[in-house]
Scaffold this motif. Structure first.
Motif: not given
Length: 199
Positions: A37-53
């Protein structure tokens, strides 16, 4: 292994060769890990954090990668500035993925999410593990509060007698980022809208 060939030529035109075979035990086999994905990620607190390596190996690593002569592990870390945030459990059963439940991080904060990929050669236990790092910035935006007025009627306008008491209830108001919070402050104002006879 790598074969190195040295060619030497004298001023008289004589040529000599020397060869050597070298086993590479250092960073030539360094895996390149990256967070998809991107080098930066913008979310709201109600969103889950999902990342993949995802990981890529150099061509020199094909021999032990194809033979399975290695172990690969992933370690995920979360920082706020330079401070490591402990106690954040990865909810993903797959170590290549990192997941945090909604409402885990703090609003109006920026975090650095880091993944460390470590490769160990099974047939060379004394070899220092090879590591690769990747980071992404996660900014948690603030959404604010929602004011809810319950006046007892079906609409926001209602008629009451001049001598009657009436109640307006704002207890259903809530903080979007912290919906369980009870630390809201209320400030009430009242003004006459009609009749308006001018000045």
């Amino acid at each position: 292994d790598i074969n190195l060939v040295l060619e030497m030529k004298s001023q008289s035109g004589s040529i000599a060769y020397a060869t050597t075979q070298t086993t590479v035990l250092t960073s030539i086999n360094l895996p390149a890990v990256s967070i998809y994905g991107f080098q930066s990620h913008t979310i709201y607190r109600q969103d889950a954090v999902d990342m993949y390596a995802s990981i890529k190996y150099s061509e020199c690593a094909d021999d032990y990668i194809s033979s399975g002569d290695f172990t690969l592990t992933y370690e995920w870390k979360v920082f706020e500035g330079l401070k490591f945030i402990s106690g954040l459990d990865n909810k993903s059963p797959d170590p290549r993925f990192f997941r945090l439940d909604p409402f885990t991080l703090t609003a109006s904060r920026t975090y650095t999410l880091q993944v460390i990929a470590t490769v160990n050669r099974l047939s060379i236990p004394f070899l220092t593990p090879v590591r690769s790092y990747s980071t992404v910035l996660v900014e948690v935006l603030r959404q604010g509060v929602v004011a809810v007025l319950d006046g007892g009627g079906s609409s926001s306008n209602r008629a009451v007698s001049l001598n009657s008491l009436f109640f307006v209830d704002a207890s259903q108001s809530y903080d979007i980022d912290y919906p369980q919070s009870s630390s809201l402050s209320y400030f009430w104002t009242c003004e006459t809208v009609t009749p308006n006879f001018g000045e």
